[in-house]
Design an enzyme around this catalytic site. Sequence first.
Site, PDB file in Angstrom:
ATOM      1  N   SER A 136       0.858  -1.178   0.000  1.00 49.05           N
ATOM      2  CA  SER A 136       0.000   0.000   0.000  1.00 49.05           C
ATOM      3  C   SER A 136       0.896   1.230   0.000  1.00 49.05           C
ATOM      4  O   SER A 136       1.731   1.391   0.888  1.00 49.05           O
ATOM      5  CB  SER A 136      -0.879  -0.028   1.249  1.00 49.05           C
ATOM      6  OG  SER A 136      -1.598   1.171   1.374  1.00 49.05           O
ATOM      7  N   LYS A 162      -1.261  -0.949  -4.269  1.00 48.19           N
ATOM      8  CA  LYS A 162      -2.436  -0.186  -3.841  1.00 48.19           C
ATOM      9  C   LYS A 162      -2.004   1.264  -3.697  1.00 48.19           C
ATOM     10  O   LYS A 162      -1.025   1.551  -3.001  1.00 48.19           O
ATOM     11  CB  LYS A 162      -2.955  -0.752  -2.528  1.00 48.19           C
ATOM     12  CG  LYS A 162      -4.013   0.100  -1.869  1.00 48.19           C
ATOM     13  CD  LYS A 162      -4.668  -0.668  -0.733  1.00 48.19           C
ATOM     14  CE  LYS A 162      -4.738   0.156   0.534  1.00 48.19           C
ATOM     15  NZ  LYS A 162      -5.334  -0.603   1.647  1.00 48.19           N
ATOM     16  N   LYS A 164      -2.963   5.096  -2.638  1.00 46.64           N
ATOM     17  CA  LYS A 164      -3.891   5.938  -1.889  1.00 46.64           C
ATOM     18  C   LYS A 164      -4.282   7.125  -2.760  1.00 46.64           C
ATOM     19  O   LYS A 164      -3.420   7.709  -3.438  1.00 46.64           O
ATOM     20  CB  LYS A 164      -3.212   6.441  -0.614  1.00 46.64           C
ATOM     21  CG  LYS A 164      -2.919   5.337   0.385  1.00 46.64           C
ATOM     22  CD  LYS A 164      -4.182   4.874   1.069  1.00 46.64           C
ATOM     23  CE  LYS A 164      -3.889   3.948   2.222  1.00 46.64           C
ATOM     24  NZ  LYS A 164      -5.105   3.481   2.886  1.00 46.64           N
ATOM     25  N   ASP A 189      -7.200   3.226  -3.019  1.00 46.35           N
ATOM     26  CA  ASP A 189      -7.872   3.293  -1.714  1.00 46.35           C
ATOM     27  C   ASP A 189      -8.118   4.754  -1.372  1.00 46.35           C
ATOM     28  O   ASP A 189      -7.181   5.541  -1.224  1.00 46.35           O
ATOM     29  CB  ASP A 189      -7.007   2.630  -0.634  1.00 46.35           C
ATOM     30  CG  ASP A 189      -7.709   2.549   0.728  1.00 46.35           C
ATOM     31  OD1 ASP A 189      -8.875   2.992   0.835  1.00 46.35           O
ATOM     32  OD2 ASP A 189      -7.083   2.036   1.681  1.00 46.35           O
ATOM     33  N   GLU A 214     -11.137   0.842  -3.144  1.00 47.87           N
ATOM     34  CA  GLU A 214     -11.388   0.578  -1.732  1.00 47.87           C
ATOM     35  C   GLU A 214     -12.016   1.796  -1.047  1.00 47.87           C
ATOM     36  O   GLU A 214     -11.517   2.911  -1.191  1.00 47.87           O
ATOM     37  CB  GLU A 214     -10.053   0.214  -1.069  1.00 47.87           C
ATOM     38  CG  GLU A 214     -10.163  -0.239   0.375  1.00 47.87           C
ATOM     39  CD  GLU A 214      -8.793  -0.657   0.936  1.00 47.87           C
ATOM     40  OE1 GLU A 214      -7.871  -0.975   0.145  1.00 47.87           O
ATOM     41  OE2 GLU A 214      -8.635  -0.659   2.174  1.00 47.87           O
ATOM     42  N   ASP A 239     -13.678  -1.332   3.458  1.00 49.08           N
ATOM     43  CA  ASP A 239     -12.718  -1.444   4.567  1.00 49.08           C
ATOM     44  C   ASP A 239     -13.399  -0.849   5.805  1.00 49.08           C
ATOM     45  O   ASP A 239     -14.018  -1.585   6.589  1.00 49.08           O
ATOM     46  CB  ASP A 239     -11.430  -0.687   4.168  1.00 49.08           C
ATOM     47  CG  ASP A 239     -10.412  -0.521   5.279  1.00 49.08           C
ATOM     48  OD1 ASP A 239     -10.686  -0.907   6.428  1.00 49.08           O
ATOM     49  OD2 ASP A 239      -9.298   0.008   5.030  1.00 49.08           O
ATOM     50  N   LYS A 263      -9.579  -6.622   8.260  1.00 49.09           N
ATOM     51  CA  LYS A 263      -8.530  -6.257   9.216  1.00 49.09           C
ATOM     52  C   LYS A 263      -8.945  -6.865  10.545  1.00 49.09           C
ATOM     53  O   LYS A 263     -10.055  -6.594  11.027  1.00 49.09           O
ATOM     54  CB  LYS A 263      -8.402  -4.740   9.355  1.00 49.09           C
ATOM     55  CG  LYS A 263      -7.817  -4.053   8.132  1.00 49.09           C
ATOM     56  CD  LYS A 263      -7.610  -2.567   8.359  1.00 49.09           C
ATOM     57  CE  LYS A 263      -7.139  -1.915   7.062  1.00 49.09           C
ATOM     58  NZ  LYS A 263      -7.084  -0.446   7.177  1.00 49.09           N
ATOM     59  N   GLY A 291      -3.956  -3.865   6.261  1.00 48.94           N
ATOM     60  CA  GLY A 291      -2.861  -3.596   7.195  1.00 48.94           C
ATOM     61  C   GLY A 291      -3.109  -2.329   7.987  1.00 48.94           C
ATOM     62  O   GLY A 291      -3.889  -1.467   7.584  1.00 48.94           O
TER      63      GLY A 291
HETATM   64  O1  OSB Z   1      -7.020   2.076   4.630  1.00 48.63           O
HETATM   65  O2  OSB Z   1      -5.972   0.266   4.545  1.00 48.63           O
HETATM   66  C1  OSB Z   1      -6.048   1.405   4.943  1.00 48.63           C
HETATM   67  C2  OSB Z   1      -2.837   2.435   6.732  1.00 48.63           C
HETATM   68  C3  OSB Z   1      -3.365   3.148   7.784  1.00 48.63           C
HETATM   69  C4  OSB Z   1      -4.730   3.292   7.891  1.00 48.63           C
HETATM   70  C5  OSB Z   1      -5.575   2.746   6.937  1.00 48.63           C
HETATM   71  C6  OSB Z   1      -5.058   2.026   5.886  1.00 48.63           C
HETATM   72  C7  OSB Z   1      -3.675   1.888   5.764  1.00 48.63           C
HETATM   73  C8  OSB Z   1      -2.999   1.212   4.656  1.00 48.63           C
HETATM   74  C9  OSB Z   1      -1.614   0.675   4.904  1.00 48.63           C
HETATM   75  O3  OSB Z   1      -3.473   1.133   3.558  1.00 48.63           O
HETATM   76  C10 OSB Z   1      -1.604  -0.798   5.106  1.00 48.63           C
HETATM   77  C11 OSB Z   1      -0.270  -1.288   5.588  1.00 48.63           C
HETATM   78  O4  OSB Z   1       0.680  -1.261   4.819  1.00 48.63           O
HETATM   79  O5  OSB Z   1      -0.176  -1.724   6.752  1.00 48.63           O
HETATM   80 MG    MG Z   2      -8.265   0.999   3.389  1.00 48.82          MG
END
Ligand code: OSB
Ligand code: MG
Length: 370
Positions: A136, A162, A164, A189, A214, A239, A263, A291
């Site tokens: 991510s 992924k 953001k 995401d 996402e 999510d 999660k 994550g």
């Molecule tokens: O939306 O999945 C998410 C990190 C912090 C808060 C929300 C998210 C995330 C990530 C990172 O996408 C996931 C990771 O690498 O642990």
């Molecule tokens: Mg997410």
Amino acid sequence: MRIEKVVLRKMRMTLKSPFQTSFGTQQVRDFILTEVHADGQVGYGECVVFSAPWYAEETAGTAWHILEDFLIPMLFEYGEISHPDEVYNLFSPIRRNNMAKSALEGAIWDLYAKQQNLTLATALGGKKEKIEVGISLGIEENIDRLFRNVESYLEQGYRRMKIKIKPGKDLEVLQGLRKQFGDLPMMADANSAYTLDDLPIFKELDDLNLMMIEQPLAHDDIIDHAVLQKELKTPICLDESIHSYEDAKKAIEMGSTRVINIKIGRVGGLSSAKRIHDLCQEKGVPVWCGGMLESGIGRAHNIAITTLPNFTLPGDTAGSSRYWQEDIIEPEVKVTSAGLIEVPTASGIGYQPVPELVEKYSTAKKEFSK
Ligand code: OSB
Ligand code: MG
């Protein structure tokens, strides 16, 4: 098993580089580690809270309070646990606070697996020896940096990216990546940064052959997501909206989601994660493991749950070195050049916390005995 002692530790670790999502940027990770002790063995868990309530309502402060004043006393009161599945029901009189619940429940699962001399993966019913993972990538002010990140993680073996997004940092970025990296498995995401008024942007994103989008809309919505999904060929993946089996059931029935990001912390533990997994499998909805920028302890739990068969899409469980200069477990989580993590074969979570490193990053510690 009868839990004799629980240890909570406030932890503060610093990510190698800042991680930006649509709700903010973080580099300092404040979270809680849990230990449960019984019959001479120890189980470990991680409370995946952040320091501020931006992603979810819990924080390191609220989780400590809920653990200390409610969950740990309930656990001591309960007595003999014959299976970790009992813990979800035990904690059910406490509403939500899922990350706090999960931190204890996960440690109990680890301890249970160790007592049975099983890997946590096997105790959960997982069969995979290797899991497929992606990465991510946060929002970057400097777009060249994002492109360099993608290139470098591709070289390291990560096979799914992924990205953001947030308004103003979306279409152009993803179109650019598509152009540069061809048919690379890629998804976006949004962390709830959009509304249905943004339909024109989603229509354009829909042409990019993304694996999924996402959580595009509100964190507490499943109605608008169903409306949006009808307009798109790209699957929506929820999510933030999914906190329980019931949430997953409703979202699937409403047509709000075609993929679910599980999660463990967000859904209140491994037993709940497993039930959601089973439901999704039955409904033909693939899942993957999300994550929370975990330390090695939480990461080990993520690896174990990903061995269940309906985790068919690569998750966000990247290797330790993507986050940390030094992780607190031994060995570190490593990703192979084929984008895989080999599931550890030692009992329980399969990785050992390194006491000196746990100590080094602890800012507070408290022990509770029955
Ligand atoms: O939306 O999945 C998410 C990190 C912090 C808060 C929300 C998210 C995330 C990530 C990172 O996408 C996931 C990771 O690498 O642990
Ligand atoms: Mg997410």
